[in-house]
Design an enzyme around this catalytic site. Sequence first.
Site, PDB file in Angstrom:
ATOM      1  N   ARG A 239      63.933   5.047  44.942  1.00 11.33           N
ATOM      2  CA  ARG A 239      64.883   4.172  45.635  1.00 11.33           C
ATOM      3  C   ARG A 239      66.230   4.879  45.644  1.00 11.33           C
ATOM      4  O   ARG A 239      66.629   5.501  44.652  1.00 11.33           O
ATOM      5  CB  ARG A 239      65.017   2.823  44.927  1.00 11.33           C
ATOM      6  N   GLU A 268      70.563   2.463  52.975  1.00 14.88           N
ATOM      7  CA  GLU A 268      69.724   2.699  54.159  1.00 14.88           C
ATOM      8  C   GLU A 268      70.046   1.687  55.253  1.00 14.88           C
ATOM      9  O   GLU A 268      70.289   0.530  54.929  1.00 14.88           O
ATOM     10  CB  GLU A 268      68.238   2.594  53.773  1.00 14.88           C
ATOM     11  N   HIS A 285      62.675   7.388  54.694  1.00 14.20           N
ATOM     12  CA  HIS A 285      61.890   6.470  53.853  1.00 14.20           C
ATOM     13  C   HIS A 285      60.451   6.308  54.373  1.00 14.20           C
ATOM     14  O   HIS A 285      60.035   5.212  54.757  1.00 14.20           O
ATOM     15  CB  HIS A 285      62.590   5.103  53.766  1.00 14.20           C
TER      16      HIS A 285
END
Length: 326
Positions: A239, A268, A285
């Site tokens: 993460r 993000e 991602h």
Amino acid sequence: MAKPKVLATRPLFPAAQEILNAGCEAEYWTRPERISKEELFEKIKDKEGLVCLLTEKVNQELLSAAPKLRIAANVAVGFDNIDVAACTKRGVVATNTPGVLDETTADFAWTLMMAVGRRLIEADTLARSGNWKGWDLDQLVGTDVWGKTLGIVGFGRIGRAMARRALGFQMKVLYADAVRAPEAVEKELKAEYRGMASLLSEADFVSVHVPLLPETSGLFDAPRFLKMKPTAFLINTSRGPVVDEAALVHALESGKIAGAALDVFENEPFIHPGLKRPNVVLAPHIASASIETRTKMACMAAENVVAMFKGQRPMNMLNPEVLKAK
Ligand code: GLV
């Protein structure tokens, strides 16, 4: 009897739709743009189930807009988007999708490690540019991956899948984790347990596989980058907020580390402009994004929802106490 109403914030895959439609009256968000918070709150009003992505926050605010909600099924293993305590308090079951994405995610962490070590993106850019003048001795020389030292931070299922791959590359594997792995696992994977400081000072590649928790937020900060070798690379498929991005940019700019390969980012989809450098490989991602794995993840979320409404225990409950209490 009327089927329970469920909202899925994406169309999912046909196999998952089939599972969900068999047990529920499912509504799918099919527009190309993401569902807005307003539309999500409007649509969730009369729903008993939600199949959501990690970009949707299942928090107190959403729960207040969803008086009938009984289950929120995340299509992801990481569940930092879900306020599990708030769900538990409201009696809402929360589920995730563990196990099915370990190998695929480790494959991608490996892809990133190879790409940054061997300068694949720069090589591809040169090959396409029309400026390549032919083989040259010192052209785009990178660094070996095989035979180097891999430091794995977070030695759960994905971290261990990473270690297994390293056996084939004759790497020395070190790992750091809050909990030491059983001796049999260490032996099988030829992995040595280390404290963070010692791992960082020895590893040529540091690959991060921890969940985002208050204890891991900002884990990679300026002092930790200083502990890494100037020739070392950071790989992050966990993460974004586990890494202090400003500190990472500073470490890259000042040559404290050699490079990074990142699939996840602090905010993000925003990517810190300082990360857009040749010695950084960037991906949006996608570590679990193989068709096989994403289909399994969506099916697993659908199965969790259907099980719940059949009166069974969903397989991947994050708050099992919600059903125990009943
Ligand atoms: C993806 O990031 C996941 O947590 O599954």
